[in-house]
Structure formats: structure tokens, C-alpha cells
Write a protein that holds these residues in place. Structure first.
Motif, PDB file in Angstrom:
ATOM      1  N   TYR A  70       0.835  -1.208   0.000  1.00  0.00           N
ATOM      2  CA  TYR A  70       0.000   0.000   0.000  1.00  0.00           C
ATOM      3  C   TYR A  70       0.870   1.259   0.000  1.00  0.00           C
ATOM      4  O   TYR A  70       0.617   2.210  -0.742  1.00  0.00           O
ATOM      5  CB  TYR A  70      -0.938   0.004   1.214  1.00  0.00           C
ATOM      6  CG  TYR A  70      -1.756   1.259   1.297  1.00  0.00           C
ATOM      7  CD1 TYR A  70      -2.934   1.387   0.577  1.00  0.00           C
ATOM      8  CD2 TYR A  70      -1.331   2.335   2.068  1.00  0.00           C
ATOM      9  CE1 TYR A  70      -3.677   2.557   0.633  1.00  0.00           C
ATOM     10  CE2 TYR A  70      -2.071   3.502   2.126  1.00  0.00           C
ATOM     11  CZ  TYR A  70      -3.241   3.610   1.406  1.00  0.00           C
ATOM     12  OH  TYR A  70      -3.958   4.776   1.453  1.00  0.00           O
ATOM     13  N   GLU A  73       2.403   1.941  -3.463  1.00  0.00           N
ATOM     14  CA  GLU A  73       1.424   2.520  -4.398  1.00  0.00           C
ATOM     15  C   GLU A  73       1.133   3.980  -4.048  1.00  0.00           C
ATOM     16  O   GLU A  73       1.025   4.832  -4.929  1.00  0.00           O
ATOM     17  CB  GLU A  73       0.136   1.702  -4.409  1.00  0.00           C
ATOM     18  CG  GLU A  73       0.276   0.365  -5.113  1.00  0.00           C
ATOM     19  CD  GLU A  73       0.747   0.501  -6.560  1.00  0.00           C
ATOM     20  OE1 GLU A  73       0.222   1.368  -7.302  1.00  0.00           O
ATOM     21  OE2 GLU A  73       1.662  -0.250  -6.951  1.00  0.00           O
ATOM     22  N   GLU A  74       1.000   4.250  -2.758  1.00  0.00           N
ATOM     23  CA  GLU A  74       0.733   5.632  -2.318  1.00  0.00           C
ATOM     24  C   GLU A  74       1.893   6.557  -2.673  1.00  0.00           C
ATOM     25  O   GLU A  74       1.690   7.688  -3.130  1.00  0.00           O
ATOM     26  CB  GLU A  74       0.469   5.654  -0.809  1.00  0.00           C
ATOM     27  CG  GLU A  74       0.104   7.003  -0.264  1.00  0.00           C
ATOM     28  CD  GLU A  74      -1.219   7.551  -0.771  1.00  0.00           C
ATOM     29  OE1 GLU A  74      -1.392   8.789  -0.751  1.00  0.00           O
ATOM     30  OE2 GLU A  74      -2.099   6.760  -1.192  1.00  0.00           O
ATOM     31  N   THR A  77       1.912   7.540  -6.330  1.00  0.00           N
ATOM     32  CA  THR A  77       0.930   8.592  -6.581  1.00  0.00           C
ATOM     33  C   THR A  77       1.461   9.951  -6.139  1.00  0.00           C
ATOM     34  O   THR A  77       1.355  10.940  -6.862  1.00  0.00           O
ATOM     35  CB  THR A  77      -0.385   8.284  -5.811  1.00  0.00           C
ATOM     36  OG1 THR A  77      -0.882   7.035  -6.264  1.00  0.00           O
ATOM     37  CG2 THR A  77      -1.420   9.352  -6.040  1.00  0.00           C
ATOM     38  N   ARG A  78       2.037  10.006  -4.964  1.00  0.00           N
ATOM     39  CA  ARG A  78       2.501  11.281  -4.422  1.00  0.00           C
ATOM     40  C   ARG A  78       3.765  11.803  -5.106  1.00  0.00           C
ATOM     41  O   ARG A  78       3.932  13.004  -5.250  1.00  0.00           O
ATOM     42  CB  ARG A  78       2.739  11.157  -2.923  1.00  0.00           C
ATOM     43  CG  ARG A  78       1.462  10.973  -2.151  1.00  0.00           C
ATOM     44  CD  ARG A  78       1.734  10.889  -0.674  1.00  0.00           C
ATOM     45  NE  ARG A  78       0.518  10.657   0.059  1.00  0.00           N
ATOM     46  CZ  ARG A  78       0.214  11.285   1.183  1.00  0.00           C
ATOM     47  NH1 ARG A  78       1.025  12.177   1.686  1.00  0.00           N
ATOM     48  NH2 ARG A  78      -0.915  11.008   1.805  1.00  0.00           N
TER      49      ARG A  78
END
Length: 130
Positions: A70, A73-74, A77-78
Motif C-alpha cells: 500500500y 502505491e501511495e 501517486t505522491r
């Protein structure tokens, strides 16, 4: 059981040692990182020169799907295609007497990614423990 105290009890003995499974694991590193952040904020730093991400997983011993996966993936994105300058991982302990010729305690550095191996190992020379 060969345990002196319940492995899941978090027993604190008369010398203030915590007994239990995962009692030291990586909690010290989490606290050091957060304390460093608090110290930086107390010193008056308004904004660091670089973006800092703190990400703490919780399920690495059972696959990491809800922790490391997780987080990865986060961060994708950031970061939006940018790369990190460095990553602090849990590292390991400061230990003395393990490197021949080095008298002082040294900090062991984890410099590679963990992998896995499947083995079947049978040992009959001693009683089983942790």
C-alpha cells in the motif's frame, strides 16, 4: 513453554525490561524518526529543503499487502514520477565483538533488499526454541 513470560503479554519485569514477542522489533526506529521530526520542528525549521515522507508498515511478516504494498502505491501517486534521494529502513543493531579486529561496537547497515528462500531444515542436536 520455554518462555519465562507470556510471549504476547508485554510483561515488564522489575528491571523495566519488556518481555514478549516483537518487544524490540523496530519500534525504536519509529520513535527515533518521529523524535527527530519533533526536534526539527521545535528548533524552528518552518519547512525542510526536501519533502519528507514517513511510512510505517505493519504486516511485513505476512506478505506486506496492507503495509509495504500500500505504501509503495501511495508513494508512486505522491511522487508523480520523481525519485527519492534516500530511504531509511529499519537497519539493525549496534553490536560489539562481531567483526574481527574491531574493538568498538559497530552499527550494522542493511544494504540489500530482503528476499525469500524455502527450506526444509531438520536439526536434532538441541531442544527447539524461538
Amino acid at each position: 513453554s520455554e518462555w519465562d513470560h507470556d510471549p504476547f503479554g508485554g510483561h515488564i519485569d522489575d528491571d523495566n525490561y519488556v518481555w514478549g514477542r516483537g518487544a524490540i522489533d523496530n519500534k525504536h526506529n519509529v520513535l527515533m524518526q518521529l523524535e527527530a521530526l519533533e526536534s526539527m520542528l521545535r528548533s524552528g525549521v518552518d519547512q525542510p529543503a526536501r519533502t519528507i515522507f514517513f511510512a510505517f508498515g505493519h504486516d511485513e511478516e505476512v506478505g506486506g499487502e496492507n503495509g509495504a504494498a500500500y505504501i509503495a502505491e501511495e508513494l508512486k501517486t505522491r511522487l508523480k514520477g520523481r525519485k527519492m534521494s534516500f530511504i531509511l529502513d529499519e537497519g539493525t543493531f549496534i553490536i560489539g565483538g562481531i567483526v574481527p579486529g574491531v574493538a568498538k561496537p559497530i552499527a550494522l547497515i542493511g544494504n540489500c533488499e530482503k528476499g525469500n528462500a524455502s527450506l526444509e531444515l531438520k536439526v536434532s542436536a538441541c531442544k527447539p526454541g524461538h
